[in-house]
Enzyme design. Structure first.
Site, PDB file in Angstrom:
ATOM      1  N   TYR A  80      -3.568  -4.734   5.838  1.00  0.00           N
ATOM      2  CA  TYR A  80      -3.116  -3.627   5.231  1.00  0.00           C
ATOM      3  C   TYR A  80      -2.296  -3.794   3.934  1.00  0.00           C
ATOM      4  O   TYR A  80      -1.919  -2.630   3.205  1.00  0.00           O
ATOM      5  CB  TYR A  80      -2.356  -2.905   6.300  1.00  0.00           C
ATOM      6  CG  TYR A  80      -3.051  -2.308   7.398  1.00  0.00           C
ATOM      7  CD1 TYR A  80      -3.825  -1.343   7.386  1.00  0.00           C
ATOM      8  CD2 TYR A  80      -2.945  -3.048   8.843  1.00  0.00           C
ATOM      9  CE1 TYR A  80      -4.608  -0.591   8.562  1.00  0.00           C
ATOM     10  CE2 TYR A  80      -3.739  -2.348   9.722  1.00  0.00           C
ATOM     11  CZ  TYR A  80      -4.640  -1.247   9.696  1.00  0.00           C
ATOM     12  OH  TYR A  80      -5.263  -0.803  10.500  1.00  0.00           O
TER      13      TYR A  80
ATOM     14  N   HIS B  38      -1.111   2.992   1.324  1.00  0.00           N
ATOM     15  CA  HIS B  38      -0.369   3.403   2.288  1.00  0.00           C
ATOM     16  C   HIS B  38       0.896   2.316   2.531  1.00  0.00           C
ATOM     17  O   HIS B  38       1.893   2.788   2.912  1.00  0.00           O
ATOM     18  CB  HIS B  38      -0.924   3.520   3.745  1.00  0.00           C
ATOM     19  CG  HIS B  38      -0.528   4.806   4.408  1.00  0.00           C
ATOM     20  ND1 HIS B  38       0.046   5.870   4.007  1.00  0.00           N
ATOM     21  CD2 HIS B  38      -0.884   5.155   5.771  1.00  0.00           C
ATOM     22  CE1 HIS B  38      -0.023   6.829   4.881  1.00  0.00           C
ATOM     23  NE2 HIS B  38      -0.367   6.290   6.139  1.00  0.00           N
TER      24      HIS B  38
ATOM     25  N   TYR C   6       2.969   0.232  13.429  1.00  0.00           N
ATOM     26  CA  TYR C   6       2.300   1.256  12.678  1.00  0.00           C
ATOM     27  C   TYR C   6       3.044   2.337  12.066  1.00  0.00           C
ATOM     28  O   TYR C   6       3.897   2.747  12.832  1.00  0.00           O
ATOM     29  CB  TYR C   6       1.006   1.898  13.300  1.00  0.00           C
ATOM     30  CG  TYR C   6      -0.113   0.755  13.410  1.00  0.00           C
ATOM     31  CD1 TYR C   6      -1.015   0.423  12.232  1.00  0.00           C
ATOM     32  CD2 TYR C   6      -0.134  -0.051  14.429  1.00  0.00           C
ATOM     33  CE1 TYR C   6      -1.802  -0.784  12.521  1.00  0.00           C
ATOM     34  CE2 TYR C   6      -1.354  -0.839  14.722  1.00  0.00           C
ATOM     35  CZ  TYR C   6      -1.993  -1.337  13.694  1.00  0.00           C
ATOM     36  OH  TYR C   6      -3.100  -2.446  13.832  1.00  0.00           O
TER      37      TYR C   6
ATOM     38  N   ASN D  45       2.748   5.437  11.613  1.00  0.00           N
ATOM     39  CA  ASN D  45       2.996   6.742  12.400  1.00  0.00           C
ATOM     40  C   ASN D  45       3.968   6.744  13.485  1.00  0.00           C
ATOM     41  O   ASN D  45       4.239   7.684  13.961  1.00  0.00           O
ATOM     42  CB  ASN D  45       1.492   7.280  12.780  1.00  0.00           C
ATOM     43  CG  ASN D  45       0.707   7.437  11.746  1.00  0.00           C
ATOM     44  OD1 ASN D  45       1.006   7.355  10.266  1.00  0.00           O
ATOM     45  ND2 ASN D  45      -0.581   7.705  11.986  1.00  0.00           N
TER      46      ASN D  45
ATOM     47  N   ASP E 151       4.586   6.166   0.221  1.00  0.00           N
ATOM     48  CA  ASP E 151       3.381   6.689  -0.477  1.00  0.00           C
ATOM     49  C   ASP E 151       3.487   8.152  -0.247  1.00  0.00           C
ATOM     50  O   ASP E 151       4.025   8.918   0.530  1.00  0.00           O
ATOM     51  CB  ASP E 151       2.163   6.217  -0.078  1.00  0.00           C
ATOM     52  CG  ASP E 151       1.697   6.527   1.282  1.00  0.00           C
ATOM     53  OD1 ASP E 151       2.643   6.223   2.198  1.00  0.00           O
ATOM     54  OD2 ASP E 151       0.861   6.857   1.724  1.00  0.00           O
TER      55      ASP E 151
ATOM     56  N   ASN F 296       2.868  11.259   8.298  1.00  0.00           N
ATOM     57  CA  ASN F 296       3.172  11.097   9.663  1.00  0.00           C
ATOM     58  C   ASN F 296       4.364   9.898   9.854  1.00  0.00           C
ATOM     59  O   ASN F 296       5.056   9.965  10.865  1.00  0.00           O
ATOM     60  CB  ASN F 296       1.921  10.425  10.397  1.00  0.00           C
ATOM     61  CG  ASN F 296       0.984  11.659  10.437  1.00  0.00           C
ATOM     62  OD1 ASN F 296       1.429  12.729  10.868  1.00  0.00           O
ATOM     63  ND2 ASN F 296      -0.240  11.273  10.374  1.00  0.00           N
TER      64      ASN F 296
END
Length: 194
Positions: free
Chosen positions: A18, A23, A70, A72, A97, A118
């Site tokens: 990632y 993100h 993560y 979220n 972001d 989120n």
């Protein structure tokens, strides 16, 4: 209360897969801040990696953090760090972001809703407060009919990557200016520049 201490959290997802995603631009900014601190990220019991120090001797102290989970569900680590360092949400700066801002643009604000983000939603839920500063790094809208969730999980384009280092530097500068001179001063500088 640590009057000159600021907790700066970069939102993103963990792991090398990632790392270059849109993100994860928040964690790209925290990496730059850690480099300016000449500090390496160390594991913290709040399920995050933190780097601590002052960028300028006698200047504000920073705890720069990336949650290990993560985006979220990043509220738990953020709340844990606030409690550990004895800070209120007003001393929290979240770098993230923002789809609704054009690429290569920064917007700074305090408070407000989560705007469908989120990561922000989870931080607001976990801390019980929306009264923290956000450094919103514009990534623009997805092209055509591409789903926003797919867009944010893609790496920056080759054209964007040419400008990205400057954007990351500016976002790190904005964090420094917020901590040293306040949000209004930083808004005057970065909102008029864009």
């Amino acid at each position: 209360m640590n009057d000159d201490l600021h907790l700066v959290v970069g939102l993103g997802n963990p792991g090398p897969g990632y790392a270059g995603n849109r993100h994860n631009v928040g964690q790209m900014v925290t990496a730059e801040l850690a480099a300016r601190l000449r500090a390496t990220f160390k594991s913290h019991k709040a399920n995050a990696r933190v780097a601590e120090g002052r960028i300028v001797p006698g200047g504000p102290r920073f705890v720069v953090a990336n949650p290990n989970i993560y985006m979220n569900v990043s509220g738990g680590p953020v709340n844990g760090l606030l409690k550990f360092y004895g800070l209120t949400p007003q001393k929290l700066i979240v770098v993230h972001d923002e789809l609704d801002i054009p690429f290569d643009t920064l917007k700074l604000k305090q408070g407000g809703g989560h705007g469908g983000h989120n990561g922000l939603r989870d931080i607001i839920a976990a801390t019980g407060s929306n009264d923290f500063i956000r450094v919103r790094v514009g990534i623009g809208r997805p092209p055509g009919r591409m789903d926003a969730a797919d867009f944010v999980l893609k790496d920056f384009s080759s054209t964007e990557k040419q400008t990205l280092p400057n954007l990351i530097d500016e976002a790190a500068d904005a964090v420094e200016l917020i901590a040293g001179s306040g949000l209004t001063t930083a808004q005057l500088k970065f909102h008029t520049a864009s």
